[in-house]
Write a protein that holds these residues in place. Structure first.
Motif, PDB file in Angstrom:
ATOM      1  N   UNK A  88       0.946  -1.249  -0.073  1.00  0.00           N
ATOM      2  CA  UNK A  88      -0.039  -0.148  -0.151  1.00  0.00           C
ATOM      3  C   UNK A  88       0.890   1.309  -0.115  1.00  0.00           C
ATOM      4  N   UNK A  89       2.006   1.216   0.487  1.00  0.00           N
ATOM      5  CA  UNK A  89       2.895   2.386   0.577  1.00  0.00           C
ATOM      6  C   UNK A  89       3.140   2.756  -0.680  1.00  0.00           C
ATOM      7  N   UNK A  90       3.914   1.688  -1.781  1.00  0.00           N
ATOM      8  CA  UNK A  90       4.042   1.854  -3.075  1.00  0.00           C
ATOM      9  C   UNK A  90       2.954   2.566  -3.696  1.00  0.00           C
ATOM     10  N   UNK A  91       1.757   1.766  -3.697  1.00  0.00           N
ATOM     11  CA  UNK A  91       0.596   2.324  -4.233  1.00  0.00           C
ATOM     12  C   UNK A  91       0.497   3.832  -4.034  1.00  0.00           C
ATOM     13  N   UNK A  92       0.359   4.186  -2.811  1.00  0.00           N
ATOM     14  CA  UNK A  92       0.471   5.685  -2.511  1.00  0.00           C
ATOM     15  C   UNK A  92       1.537   6.557  -3.107  1.00  0.00           C
ATOM     16  N   UNK A  95       1.546  12.524 -13.574  1.00  0.00           N
ATOM     17  CA  UNK A  95       1.564  11.398 -14.698  1.00  0.00           C
ATOM     18  C   UNK A  95       2.848  11.944 -15.498  1.00  0.00           C
ATOM     19  N   UNK A  96       3.452  13.129 -15.602  1.00  0.00           N
ATOM     20  CA  UNK A  96       4.647  13.812 -16.427  1.00  0.00           C
ATOM     21  C   UNK A  96       5.973  13.026 -16.051  1.00  0.00           C
ATOM     22  N   UNK A  97       5.922  12.355 -15.057  1.00  0.00           N
ATOM     23  CA  UNK A  97       7.262  11.834 -14.434  1.00  0.00           C
ATOM     24  C   UNK A  97       7.395  10.379 -15.228  1.00  0.00           C
ATOM     25  N   UNK A  98       8.998  10.269 -15.454  1.00  0.00           N
ATOM     26  CA  UNK A  98       9.050   9.090 -16.169  1.00  0.00           C
ATOM     27  C   UNK A  98       9.714   8.176 -14.873  1.00  0.00           C
ATOM     28  N   UNK A  99       9.768   6.906 -14.990  1.00  0.00           N
ATOM     29  CA  UNK A  99      10.470   5.815 -14.413  1.00  0.00           C
ATOM     30  C   UNK A  99      11.490   4.949 -15.175  1.00  0.00           C
ATOM     31  N   UNK A 137      18.721   0.816 -20.790  1.00  0.00           N
ATOM     32  CA  UNK A 137      17.775   1.480 -19.925  1.00  0.00           C
ATOM     33  C   UNK A 137      16.698   0.967 -20.291  1.00  0.00           C
ATOM     34  N   UNK A 138      15.616   0.722 -19.079  1.00  0.00           N
ATOM     35  CA  UNK A 138      14.271   0.188 -19.106  1.00  0.00           C
ATOM     36  C   UNK A 138      13.385   1.169 -18.797  1.00  0.00           C
ATOM     37  N   UNK A 139      12.381   1.785 -19.628  1.00  0.00           N
ATOM     38  CA  UNK A 139      11.282   2.816 -19.039  1.00  0.00           C
ATOM     39  C   UNK A 139      10.321   1.815 -18.396  1.00  0.00           C
ATOM     40  N   UNK A 140       9.833   2.225 -17.490  1.00  0.00           N
ATOM     41  CA  UNK A 140       8.492   1.739 -16.599  1.00  0.00           C
ATOM     42  C   UNK A 140       7.537   2.398 -16.573  1.00  0.00           C
ATOM     43  N   UNK A 141       6.383   2.134 -17.006  1.00  0.00           N
ATOM     44  CA  UNK A 141       5.187   2.719 -16.945  1.00  0.00           C
ATOM     45  C   UNK A 141       4.646   2.597 -15.495  1.00  0.00           C
ATOM     46  N   UNK A 142       3.985   3.898 -15.134  1.00  0.00           N
ATOM     47  CA  UNK A 142       3.751   4.063 -13.752  1.00  0.00           C
ATOM     48  C   UNK A 142       2.708   2.919 -13.194  1.00  0.00           C
ATOM     49  N   UNK A 143       1.834   2.635 -14.092  1.00  0.00           N
ATOM     50  CA  UNK A 143       0.713   1.646 -13.378  1.00  0.00           C
ATOM     51  C   UNK A 143       1.336   0.128 -13.661  1.00  0.00           C
ATOM     52  N   UNK A 144       2.591   0.130 -14.120  1.00  0.00           N
ATOM     53  CA  UNK A 144       2.974  -1.300 -14.143  1.00  0.00           C
ATOM     54  C   UNK A 144       4.441  -1.453 -13.177  1.00  0.00           C
ATOM     55  N   UNK A 145       4.547  -0.150 -12.549  1.00  0.00           N
ATOM     56  CA  UNK A 145       5.700  -0.260 -11.613  1.00  0.00           C
ATOM     57  C   UNK A 145       5.812  -1.326 -10.474  1.00  0.00           C
ATOM     58  N   UNK A 146       4.692  -1.413 -10.007  1.00  0.00           N
ATOM     59  CA  UNK A 146       4.520  -2.457  -8.669  1.00  0.00           C
ATOM     60  C   UNK A 146       5.048  -3.875  -9.299  1.00  0.00           C
ATOM     61  N   UNK A 147       4.269  -4.069 -10.211  1.00  0.00           N
ATOM     62  CA  UNK A 147       4.305  -5.558 -10.958  1.00  0.00           C
ATOM     63  C   UNK A 147       5.836  -5.783 -11.562  1.00  0.00           C
ATOM     64  N   UNK A 148       6.483  -4.671 -12.140  1.00  0.00           N
ATOM     65  CA  UNK A 148       7.904  -4.632 -12.526  1.00  0.00           C
ATOM     66  C   UNK A 148       8.786  -5.051 -11.481  1.00  0.00           C
ATOM     67  N   UNK A 149       8.628  -4.312 -10.389  1.00  0.00           N
ATOM     68  CA  UNK A 149       9.631  -4.583  -9.220  1.00  0.00           C
ATOM     69  C   UNK A 149       9.245  -6.035  -8.714  1.00  0.00           C
ATOM     70  N   UNK A 150       8.227  -6.780  -8.854  1.00  0.00           N
ATOM     71  CA  UNK A 150       8.128  -7.991  -8.259  1.00  0.00           C
ATOM     72  C   UNK A 150       8.596  -8.874  -9.424  1.00  0.00           C
ATOM     73  N   UNK A 151       8.703  -8.545 -10.330  1.00  0.00           N
ATOM     74  CA  UNK A 151       9.203  -9.559 -11.675  1.00  0.00           C
ATOM     75  C   UNK A 151      10.606  -9.371 -11.450  1.00  0.00           C
ATOM     76  N   UNK A 152      11.357  -8.175 -11.052  1.00  0.00           N
ATOM     77  CA  UNK A 152      12.467  -8.013 -10.904  1.00  0.00           C
ATOM     78  C   UNK A 152      13.175  -8.998  -9.859  1.00  0.00           C
ATOM     79  N   UNK A 153      12.220  -8.998  -8.778  1.00  0.00           N
ATOM     80  CA  UNK A 153      12.769  -9.774  -7.483  1.00  0.00           C
ATOM     81  C   UNK A 153      12.839 -11.313  -7.842  1.00  0.00           C
ATOM     82  N   UNK A 154      11.575 -11.594  -8.711  1.00  0.00           N
ATOM     83  CA  UNK A 154      11.531 -13.027  -8.997  1.00  0.00           C
ATOM     84  C   UNK A 154      12.676 -13.369  -9.784  1.00  0.00           C
TER      85      UNK A 154
END
Length: 459
Positions: free
Chosen positions: A133-137, A144-148, A155-172
């Motif tokens: 919930x901390x990441x979601x917040x 919306x203009x900020x890039x991740x 370099x990999x660009x990560x969409x904001x709405x995909x950030x949490x799942x991308x982090x989990x994929x990196x961990x996996x």
């Protein structure tokens, strides 16, 4: 104005030494002037900017130039010398610097980056179900203009709405890239306005507030945990423990051994007078990603205590630890886990441990403000090693004598004043019974082997 044609020319130089030297002489001063102009213009609006440390890439460029002249290193650094940056770092938190803002001219990607950057661990922690919930917040609060994007060669660009799942994929996938948040501007014009970059940097800085708050929260937690671990590991004096009414001496090594990044061990030995009974070590994990104290005896982990909760507590933190047994398959066919659990609680009570309603045992009380325990550290270590010894004894990883048989006074033969003559005996049952009731700490398996060796000597 910044002449981008000059930047592109430098990026196309193949010679590592020449390219790195020109980046140091011509590009690095540009980003430094940009950061100085930013602080001068907006430091009055946000006084905290003037309290941050300015860190540059100059020393790394100088190292690259030196290595480029050494055949031993030059070949592996051909991709170096293609960027220059200046960043503002918050060093308020103990041993936990935060990159608040960075200006980078990246010649490899031919772009200017205005961002803040972080290692992977804060996102690794908050991606867990209990903390997500901390990441979601954070994501919901981001403009919306900020890039991740990741700070990798590819370099990999990560969409904001995909950030949490991308982090989990990196961990996996066991990847831990550093991640940046901000604005990326391609170098595709003849000139770039210095004033525009400074204004953009201020806008990015304001929009980064949700990310900055998360970074500061994580830095505070890690800072508290780090100081807790340091207080604990600095104590190296000898102390005693009592097991089943018998006293033992514990000697702790002063030196710490680095196991791997962010992980250290401090060895200790348990003695019965001068006889070595057992060895073990305290394990200090500073981040991977949690901060942990562990107690290992005879190469088997007995206690692992996650101490991150200290930062979320009040100033007075009561440290409790709960031991659980999780043996599976054939090791739990007779419900051994429950038996071990019940036996461990019984022995903790017998040894004077204080238990709470969750059957966790009390270790000690820590004052965050003073960065100190309310009791001597040796008492804290005594409880941890005693509890670990109990758990190891219950699992038969080490054997401690349970009773000490009173030894008759050899000068007092008894009422009839008759002294029985000594006669040797290799009766195995009697030997085993005598040793089991004595103060010796050898296992019965060792005594059995010793007996067999003795009886094998027929002459």
């Amino acid at each position: 104005m910044i002449q981008t044609n000059n930047l592109i020319e430098i990026s196309n130089i193949e010679d590592l030494t020449v390219r790195s030297q020109r980046v140091l002489d011509e590009v690095q001063p540009v980003v430094r002037r940009l950061m100085d102009a930013f602080i001068t213009k907006f430091g009055e609006l946000d006084s905290s900017l003037k309290q941050l440390r300015v860190h540059t890439y100059e020393s790394s460029l100088k190292t690259t130039i030196s290595d480029s002249k050494n055949p031993k290193y030059a070949h592996g650094k051909q991709s170096y010398g293609k960027k220059a940056f200046v960043e503002l770092i918050n060093e308020h938190y103990y041993e936990t610097p935060i990159v608040i803002l960075r200006i980078e001219i990246n010649l490899h990607f031919k772009e200017i980056r205005l961002c803040m950057t972080s290692d992977f661990y804060p996102f690794m922690i908050y991606s867990r179900s209990s903390q997500v919930h901390v990441l979601k917040q954070m994501i919901q609060g981001m403009d919306s203009s900020l890039e991740i994007f990741t700070n990798e060669d590819n370099r990999t660009v990560i969409a904001q709405d995909e950030f949490i799942q991308t982090v989990k994929d990196y961990i996996k996938n066991k990847r831990r890239p550093s991640i940046s948040f901000g604005k990326v501007q391609p170098i595709d014009e003849a000139t770039v306005s210095v004033d525009e970059i400074v204004e953009d940097l201020w806008a990015v800085y304001q929009k980064l507030e949700p990310v900055r708050l998360l970074m500061e929260k994580e830095a505070m937690i890690h800072s508290e945990a780090t100081q807790f671990l340091n207080v604990f590991k600095r104590h190296t004096g000898p102390f005693s423990i009592t097991m089943y009414s018998k006293s033992y001496q514990v000697v702790t090594d002063e030196a710490l051994k680095k196991v791997k990044t962010n992980e250290y061990k401090q060895s200790f030995s348990i003695y019965d007078n001068d006889q070595l009974i057992s060895t073990g070590h305290f394990l200090y994990i500073y981040r991977e990603p949690k901060e942990v104290i562990g107690v290992i005896m005879n190469k088997r982990g007995q206690i692992y205590s996650n101490i991150r909760d200290i930062a979320n507590s009040d100033d007075i933190y009561e440290w409790y630890n709960k031991k659980s047994f999780f043996h599976r398959d054939k090791y739990n066919e007779q419900n051994e886990n429950r038996q071990y659990q019940e036996k461990s609680l019984e022995e903790l009570r017998n040894h004077g441990f204080r238990l709470n309603d969750s059957d966790a045992f009390y270790v000690g009380t820590y004052e965050k403000e003073n960065h100190a325990f309310t009791e001597p550290v040796e008492m804290i270590k005594e409880r941890l090693i005693t509890a670990s010894a109990i758990f190891a004894d219950i699992r038969n990883f080490i054997t401690f004598p349970k009773e000490i048989q009173e030894v008759p006074d050899k000068n007092d033969p008894g009422e009839d004043d008759e002294v029985e003559s000594f006669s040797s005996s290799f009766d195995f049952a009697n030997i085993m019974e005598f040793v089991e009731q004595s103060g010796f700490t050898f296992s019965l398996d060792i005594i059995r082997d010793f007996y067999l060796n003795l009886t094998s000597l027929d002459d």
